[in-house]
Write a protein that holds these residues in place. Structure first.
Motif, short mmCIF file in Angstrom:
data_model
loop_
_atom_site.label_atom_id
_atom_site.label_comp_id
_atom_site.label_asym_id
_atom_site.label_seq_id
_atom_site.Cartn_x
_atom_site.Cartn_y
_atom_site.Cartn_z
N UNK A 223 25.51 -8.68 -116.15
CA UNK A 223 24.35 -8.67 -117.05
C UNK A 223 23.29 -9.67 -116.61
N UNK A 224 22.05 -9.32 -116.84
CA UNK A 224 20.94 -10.20 -116.49
C UNK A 224 21.06 -11.51 -117.26
N UNK A 225 20.85 -12.61 -116.55
CA UNK A 225 20.86 -13.92 -117.19
C UNK A 225 22.22 -14.56 -117.33
N UNK A 226 23.26 -13.90 -116.83
CA UNK A 226 24.60 -14.49 -116.93
C UNK A 226 24.66 -15.77 -116.12
N UNK B 115 25.53 -5.34 -124.85
CA UNK B 115 24.27 -6.02 -124.58
C UNK B 115 23.26 -5.71 -125.68
N UNK B 116 23.18 -4.46 -126.10
CA UNK B 116 22.24 -4.08 -127.15
C UNK B 116 22.63 -4.70 -128.48
N UNK B 117 23.91 -4.76 -128.76
CA UNK B 117 24.41 -5.33 -130.01
C UNK B 117 24.05 -6.81 -130.13
N UNK B 118 24.08 -7.53 -129.00
CA UNK B 118 23.89 -8.98 -129.03
C UNK B 118 22.47 -9.42 -128.67
N UNK B 119 21.63 -8.50 -128.23
CA UNK B 119 20.30 -8.89 -127.77
C UNK B 119 19.53 -9.66 -128.84
N UNK B 120 19.18 -10.90 -128.53
CA UNK B 120 18.42 -11.73 -129.45
C UNK B 120 19.19 -12.23 -130.64
N UNK B 121 20.51 -12.09 -130.64
CA UNK B 121 21.30 -12.43 -131.83
C UNK B 121 21.57 -13.92 -131.97
N UNK B 122 21.54 -14.66 -130.86
CA UNK B 122 21.87 -16.08 -130.90
C UNK B 122 20.62 -16.94 -130.82
N UNK C 191 23.93 -13.67 -123.48
CA UNK C 191 23.09 -13.90 -124.66
C UNK C 191 23.08 -15.38 -125.03
N UNK C 192 24.23 -16.05 -124.93
CA UNK C 192 24.27 -17.48 -125.20
C UNK C 192 23.38 -18.25 -124.23
N UNK C 193 23.43 -17.86 -122.95
CA UNK C 193 22.60 -18.52 -121.95
C UNK C 193 21.12 -18.29 -122.23
N UNK C 194 20.77 -17.07 -122.65
CA UNK C 194 19.37 -16.79 -122.99
C UNK C 194 18.88 -17.72 -124.10
N UNK C 195 19.71 -17.90 -125.14
CA UNK C 195 19.32 -18.76 -126.25
C UNK C 195 19.17 -20.21 -125.81
#
Length: 263
Positions: free
Chosen positions: A49-52, A175-182, A212-216
């Motif tokens: 996944x992107x951003x991992x 990925x869709x479920x977690x996008x922007x969730x954190x 997603x954690x890394x994105x946040x």
């Protein structure tokens, strides 16, 4: 109260190994050995996944390791946090950037490590009676300090919306479920100030949660800058996650199949 009773019962009452069923031992030597950290290494799910972030895992998610993780997470075997935390500490140490034969390469050789656990949803914490990743992170931080590595747990991530249960979802759906969730809590910068961040969880499968954690974390500006690589560590990963990386030592394939992960 449920958590206190579970932990007290686990310390006082006779138990069998949660990994293989060996009698009257919390974790037998055979199930403990894969969690020693000796086999820790980088892992890479496919598709990535992107951003991992750069991820290191302590053990292959199979057999006794899988049974121990599930017993801790889903059945409230709280005393297992110690051995799982030791494994997580091994993965953290394996992921420390080093020059060949030289010291840690960061410009801050004595910088403290801030273990940032991936948070569980509140409904899951209520159902389980504890937060598995945070409990394992606390045990790992203690193990790192005993090894001479300054470490603390910084629970700065939180869910800002409801997400569906990850079990049964494919990589794209996760990925869709977690996008922007954190998101990072208001005191995130203070709680991680001066420390090298390592995002931690018990397991990686598709990598959607850690990405997603890394994105946040990046969105909150908690990384030191372009020269610092954000890293993550987990207790376990599927065997083929190890084999997919160039130069990785082949791992024995998992012996149990058909199991769904909640990562």
């Amino acid at each position: 109260m449920r958590g206190w009773w579970q932990e007290l019962a686990g310390l006082v009452l006779p138990v069998d190994c949660a990994g293989c069923g060996a009698v009257r031992v919390l974790v037998c030597a055979g199930c403990r050995e894969p969690l020693s950290g000796a086999g820790a290494g980088p892992v890479g799910p496919s598709p990535r996944p992107e951003g991992l972030p750069v991820v290191h895992a302590a053990a292959v998610y199979e057999g006794g390791v899988r049974a121990l993780l599930l017993a801790h997470k889903e059945r409230g075997a709280l005393p297992l946090a110690g051995v799982l935390g030791e494994a997580l500490a091994g993965a953290v140490l394996a992921g420390r950037p080093r020059d060949a034969g030289g010291p840690v390469r960061t410009g801050r050789p004595s910088a403290e490590v801030a273990l940032v656990p991936v948070p569980s949803a509140r409904r899951q914490i209520r159902a389980r009676g504890h937060d598995p990743a945070r409990r394992i992170a606390l045990a790992a931080a203690g193990r790192l300090r005993r090894a001479g590595v300054p470490a603390r747990v910084a629970p700065v991530l939180r869910l800002r919306r409801v997400v569906a249960d990850q079990a049964g979802l494919g990589a794209r759906q996760r990925r869709e479920n977690l996008a922007g969730a954190l998101t990072v809590c208001r005191d995130g910068a203070r709680l991680t100030d001066g420390a090298r961040i390592v995002i931690v969880d018990d397991l990686i499968t598709t990598g959607a949660t850690l990405a997603e954690a890394a994105r946040a974390v990046r969105a909150a500006g908690l990384t030191a800058g372009p020269g610092e690589v954000l890293r993550a560590a987990v207790v376990a990963a599927p065997a083929d996650s190890f084999r997919r990386l160039p130069g990785a030592v082949p791992r024995r394939p998992a012996t149990r199949t058909g199991q769904k992960s909640r990562e």
